[in-house]
Write a protein that holds these residues in place. Structure first.
Motif, PDB file in Angstrom:
ATOM      1  N   LEU A  58       0.820  -1.218   0.000  1.00 58.46           N
ATOM      2  CA  LEU A  58       0.000   0.000   0.000  1.00 58.46           C
ATOM      3  C   LEU A  58       0.853   1.267   0.000  1.00 58.46           C
ATOM      4  O   LEU A  58       0.600   2.201  -0.757  1.00 58.46           O
ATOM      5  CB  LEU A  58      -0.938  -0.010   1.207  1.00 58.46           C
ATOM      6  CG  LEU A  58      -2.051  -1.056   1.180  1.00 58.46           C
ATOM      7  CD1 LEU A  58      -2.777  -1.088   2.527  1.00 58.46           C
ATOM      8  CD2 LEU A  58      -3.041  -0.779   0.054  1.00 58.46           C
ATOM      9  N   SER A  59       1.857   1.321   0.879  1.00 56.12           N
ATOM     10  CA  SER A  59       2.677   2.531   0.977  1.00 56.12           C
ATOM     11  C   SER A  59       3.373   2.839  -0.341  1.00 56.12           C
ATOM     12  O   SER A  59       3.438   3.998  -0.774  1.00 56.12           O
ATOM     13  CB  SER A  59       3.722   2.386   2.085  1.00 56.12           C
ATOM     14  OG  SER A  59       3.133   2.471   3.361  1.00 56.12           O
ATOM     15  N   GLN A  60       3.901   1.813  -0.987  1.00 54.07           N
ATOM     16  CA  GLN A  60       4.612   2.019  -2.243  1.00 54.07           C
ATOM     17  C   GLN A  60       3.668   2.539  -3.324  1.00 54.07           C
ATOM     18  O   GLN A  60       3.986   3.499  -4.041  1.00 54.07           O
ATOM     19  CB  GLN A  60       5.263   0.717  -2.693  1.00 54.07           C
ATOM     20  CG  GLN A  60       6.151   0.858  -3.916  1.00 54.07           C
ATOM     21  CD  GLN A  60       6.824  -0.447  -4.293  1.00 54.07           C
ATOM     22  OE1 GLN A  60       6.509  -1.502  -3.741  1.00 54.07           O
ATOM     23  NE2 GLN A  60       7.741  -0.392  -5.231  1.00 54.07           N
ATOM     24  N   LEU A  61       2.492   1.945  -3.417  1.00 56.17           N
ATOM     25  CA  LEU A  61       1.535   2.355  -4.442  1.00 56.17           C
ATOM     26  C   LEU A  61       1.003   3.758  -4.175  1.00 56.17           C
ATOM     27  O   LEU A  61       0.922   4.593  -5.092  1.00 56.17           O
ATOM     28  CB  LEU A  61       0.385   1.357  -4.516  1.00 56.17           C
ATOM     29  CG  LEU A  61      -0.692   1.609  -5.568  1.00 56.17           C
ATOM     30  CD1 LEU A  61      -0.095   1.840  -6.942  1.00 56.17           C
ATOM     31  CD2 LEU A  61      -1.683   0.451  -5.601  1.00 56.17           C
ATOM     32  N   VAL A  62       0.654   4.052  -2.926  1.00 54.46           N
ATOM     33  CA  VAL A  62       0.169   5.395  -2.599  1.00 54.46           C
ATOM     34  C   VAL A  62       1.264   6.427  -2.841  1.00 54.46           C
ATOM     35  O   VAL A  62       0.997   7.542  -3.303  1.00 54.46           O
ATOM     36  CB  VAL A  62      -0.330   5.459  -1.141  1.00 54.46           C
ATOM     37  CG1 VAL A  62      -0.683   6.894  -0.754  1.00 54.46           C
ATOM     38  CG2 VAL A  62      -1.549   4.564  -0.953  1.00 54.46           C
ATOM     39  N   SER A  63       2.516   6.076  -2.578  1.00 53.66           N
ATOM     40  CA  SER A  63       3.631   6.998  -2.828  1.00 53.66           C
ATOM     41  C   SER A  63       3.703   7.386  -4.293  1.00 53.66           C
ATOM     42  O   SER A  63       3.918   8.549  -4.640  1.00 53.66           O
ATOM     43  CB  SER A  63       4.959   6.358  -2.390  1.00 53.66           C
ATOM     44  OG  SER A  63       5.014   6.178  -1.000  1.00 53.66           O
TER      45      SER A  63
END
Length: 213
Positions: A58-63
Motif C-alpha cells: 500500500l505505501s509504495q503504491l500510494v507513494s
C-alpha cells in the motif's frame, strides 16, 4: 484524425475515478488488467472501471499516486503534472495538461486528491475529483470541468488489488461515442506504465506515516 483524438483523450480514464455504477460490462482484458464500461445517467460518455492485481504494498503504491510531479512519466498522454498545494501528506491539489494530437485542443484540469484508510480492513481510498479555480483558464486549452474519480486499494497477501473507476466529460467537440469506443486504451497504457513506475528505485521500500501496510 478525429479517431486519433478520441483515442488520445481516453487517457483521462487513468487519472480520475468515480463511484461504482451498476451493470459493468467487461470491455478489455490484457496482462492481468481488466477494463469495464457502463452507461451513466444523463451522460453520453460511459464510466470506466479498471481492476488489477499489482505486485506492491500500500505505501509504495500510494507513494507513486501521490507523487503528482512524476505523473507525466506514466499517465497516458500527460504533457505536464504539477503540484499546486500540499494541504497535508494525505491531501493535495495538482494541475495537469493533457497532450492531444492535432486538430484537437489540449485539455487541462485541477484535481483534489485525498487519501483515507479503513483501520479495520486496511483498504485505502483515494478520491480525485476535478475542482474549479486555482489555475486560470489558458488560451487554446479546454478545461475539464466535470469528473468524478476514485481509487480503492485493498491488500491481498503480498499484493494489492486496485479498483479504479471514473466518469469524466472531456469537453470540446469530440463525439462521445468515439470517446467510448477507445476509452479502454488510456487506462490500459497507464496501468502498464504504473507497473514499471512501481519498480523504480525512488519508490522501493517507501513507507508513509498515514498508511498501515
Amino acid at each position: 484524425m478525429i479517431v486519433r483524438c478520441a483515442l488520445a483523450i481516453a487517457f483521462i480514464a487513468s487519472q480520475l475515478a468515480v463511484r461504482a455504477q451498476d451493470n459493468w460490462k467487461l470491455d478489455t482484458e490484457k496482462e492481468g488488467i481488466k477494463i469495464y464500461k457502463t452507461a451513466v445517467p444523463d451522460s453520453k460518455v460511459k464510466a470506466v472501471r479498471v481492476i488489477a492485481m499489482l505486485d506492491t504494498d500500500l505505501s509504495q503504491l500510494v507513494s507513486v499516486l501521490m507523487d503528482v510531479n512524476t505523473g507525466s512519466q506514466w499517465v497516458y498522454h500527460t504533457k505536464s503534472s504539477v503540484l499546486i498545494k500540499k494541504v497535508s501528506p494525505s491531501e493535495l491539489y495538482y494541475y495537469s495538461e493533457v497532450d492531444l494530437p492535432w486538430p484537437c485542443e489540449n485539455r487541462d484540469f485541477v484535481a483534489h486528491l485525498t487519501v483515507t484508510q479503513d483501520p479495520r480492513t486496511k483498504a485505502v481510498t483515494i478520491d480525485g475529483p476535478a475542482v474549479p479555480g486555482y489555475v486560470p483558464l489558458k488560451h487554446g486549452i479546454v478545461r475539464i470541468g466535470h469528473s468524478k474519480g476514485k481509487w480503492i486499494l485493498s491488500p491481498v497477501g503480498n499484493k494489492v488489488k486496485v479498483e479504479y473507476t471514473l466518469q469524466v466529460d472531456p469537453g470540446g467537440a469530440i463525439p462521445a461515442w468515439l470517446v467510448n469506443v477507445f476509452a479502454a486504451q488510456g487506462p490500459l497504457e497507464s496501468f502498464r506504465k504504473l507497473k514499471a513506475q512501481l519498480k523504480k528505485p525512488t519508490f522501493q521500500g517507501a513507507k508513509l506515516s498515514y498508511i498501515q501496510d
